[in-house]
Design an enzyme around this catalytic site. Sequence first.
Site, PDB file in Angstrom:
ATOM      1  N   CYS A 195      15.843  -2.499   4.241  1.00 57.98           N
ATOM      2  CA  CYS A 195      17.120  -2.228   3.564  1.00 57.98           C
ATOM      3  C   CYS A 195      18.203  -1.860   4.573  1.00 57.98           C
ATOM      4  O   CYS A 195      18.655  -2.715   5.323  1.00 57.98           O
ATOM      5  CB  CYS A 195      16.932  -1.164   2.492  1.00 57.98           C
ATOM      6  SG  CYS A 195      18.331  -1.029   1.380  1.00 57.98           S
ATOM      7  N   HIS A 199      12.778  -3.926  -0.820  1.00 52.77           N
ATOM      8  CA  HIS A 199      11.898  -2.785  -0.556  1.00 52.77           C
ATOM      9  C   HIS A 199      10.440  -3.177  -0.781  1.00 52.77           C
ATOM     10  O   HIS A 199       9.977  -3.130  -1.920  1.00 52.77           O
ATOM     11  CB  HIS A 199      12.267  -1.615  -1.472  1.00 52.77           C
ATOM     12  CG  HIS A 199      13.580  -0.994  -1.130  1.00 52.77           C
ATOM     13  ND1 HIS A 199      13.694   0.057  -0.259  1.00 52.77           N
ATOM     14  CD2 HIS A 199      14.835  -1.315  -1.501  1.00 52.77           C
ATOM     15  CE1 HIS A 199      14.964   0.376  -0.121  1.00 52.77           C
ATOM     16  NE2 HIS A 199      15.681  -0.433  -0.859  1.00 52.77           N
ATOM     17  N   GLU A 232       7.926  -1.471  -0.180  1.00 53.35           N
ATOM     18  CA  GLU A 232       7.196  -0.290  -0.656  1.00 53.35           C
ATOM     19  C   GLU A 232       7.358  -0.059  -2.151  1.00 53.35           C
ATOM     20  O   GLU A 232       6.694   0.797  -2.732  1.00 53.35           O
ATOM     21  CB  GLU A 232       7.632   0.949   0.141  1.00 53.35           C
ATOM     22  CG  GLU A 232       8.960   1.589  -0.246  1.00 53.35           C
ATOM     23  CD  GLU A 232      10.202   0.885   0.300  1.00 53.35           C
ATOM     24  OE1 GLU A 232      10.079  -0.248   0.820  1.00 53.35           O
ATOM     25  OE2 GLU A 232      11.299   1.470   0.188  1.00 53.35           O
TER      26      GLU A 232
END
Lengths: 210, 251
Positions: A83, A188, A190
Site C-alpha cells: 500500500c 493488502h 494480509e
Amino acid sequence: MSQTIAIIDYGMGNLRSVKNALQYAAPNARVIVTAKPHQISSADRIVFPGQGAARECMGAIAQHQLSAIIRQTATEKPFLGICMGLQVLLTHSAENCGTPLLNLHSGQVKRFEPTTPDVKIPHMGWNQVNIVQDHPLWAGIKTGSRFYFVHSYYTQPNDPALISATTEYSLTFTAAIATSTLFACQFHPEKSADTGLQLLRNFVSWQPTH
Amino acid sequence: MLAKRIIPCLDVDQGRVVKGVKFIDIRDAGDPVEIARRYNTEGADEITFLDITASSDQRETLVPVIEKVAAEVFIPLTVGGGIRSLEDIRRMLNAGADKVAINTAAIFKPTLVQQAAERFGSQCIVVAIDAKQVDKHWEIFTHGGRKATGIDAIEWADRMATYGAGEILLTSMDQDGTKAGFDNQLTQRITTAVSIPVIASGGVGNLQHLADGIQQGGADAVLAASIFHFGTYHIAQAKQFLADQGIPVRL
C-alpha cells in the site's frame, strides 16, 4: 535455522494484521516489528507496510532515519512493499498539496478522479488483479484474482517494465511493481484471505536470482 | 471490476455471539472465533462485530475476541457498538480490527469523527447511521431507534463524509428485523449524496433483498445478520445468487 522477517515500523498505522498474516504464512519464521536499522539490515526479508497520508509517512521515515536502510535493503534482499509501502518508493505524490517521495523508482502518485458518481473514493473492497508480468510471488495465483484494496491514490511508474500487475478502477492503474529483489503492491495481501496468504507464502520462500 | 461486498454481522454480548445458529460443523454456536472462521471459509468479504454488551465495564470482553479472530481470519474486520472515544478506537485497532464503526458518539460529538480520521486515517472510520422515515424525510435515531435527534439523515451522511468518514453503515430502523428488505429509497438517496462507499443494513429476509439493495439502492456493500446466523442461507449461496444476476462479487 529459521529465517527472520523484519516489518519496518515507522509509526504509521497498525502492523498487527501484517504480522499476524506473515506469521500464519511462515509459522517457523521469526517475525519482528522494528524501526532499528541494524535489525532491518540483519533480517532475511523485509516487509515495508504503511497507511495514512504521504507527507506524514515521509516525515516518519525521516524521523526514524530509515531512508538509507530502505534504499539499501530494497535492492539487496527480498523486499515487500504494501500500500503506502509501494507509493513512497516513487518520486512524487499529489497528496497533501504535493509531497516528494523516496524516488527509488521514478514515477508519480496521483489521486483517483471520479469520472462517474458510482466511482467512490476511496477505492475500497475486492478488485481483480491482472498479472502482466510473471513473477515468483504470483505462483499459484490466477490472473484476475481478487485482492482487498483501500486507497485514494494510485501509482504511475515511468518505466512500464516495472509493472507486474494492473487493476481497473475508472482507469487502469498499477496494482503491483516488481524488480529482481523487490515486490510492492497497492492491495493488502494480509487482508486478502487465501489469495493474499498464497502471495505471502510465495514471498517468504522467494529466492531472488540477481 | 470492483466487487460488491457481502458482510455478515455478529451480535456479541459479553464476548459471546447471541442469536447464533448451530452449524453442523461448529461445536459452539456462541463462539465468535468459530463463527468468524466459518464465515471466512464461506467467502465473507468482511466481518462486522457489533458489541451489544449493555454495561460498559464488560466491554473489554470484546478485545480478546478480536485478537483471536485477527490471528487467523485474514479479511477486514469491523467493530461497532459503544465506541465513544479515540482511546476506544485505538484499543480496537490494536486488538486487530481494521475499521471501527462510530454511531451515537458521532452525534453527540461530531468532531470525534474528524479527530479519528486525522489520527487513524479515514480508511478505518465507519460512521453508522440509524435512520427512520418521519413524514417525507429520514431522521437519525439513537438508542436502538427509540430517541429522535431531529437530524436529517442525508445531510448527516454528507457531513460525516466531509468530516473524514471512510464509509457509511446505513441501517433503516423501519426495516430492521422485518425481513421485508432494505429501505432502498433511503439507501439510494444516501449513495447519491456522498462519494464514499455505503453499506446497506436492516431488513434482509432473502437473497433478492441483497440484490435489490445493490441494484435499486446503489449500495457498495450489503450487511445481514439473521439470514446467515440462522443458516437460512450460506454466504457462498448469496454470492452465487448475486453473480447470477450480473452483480460483480468475489467468488
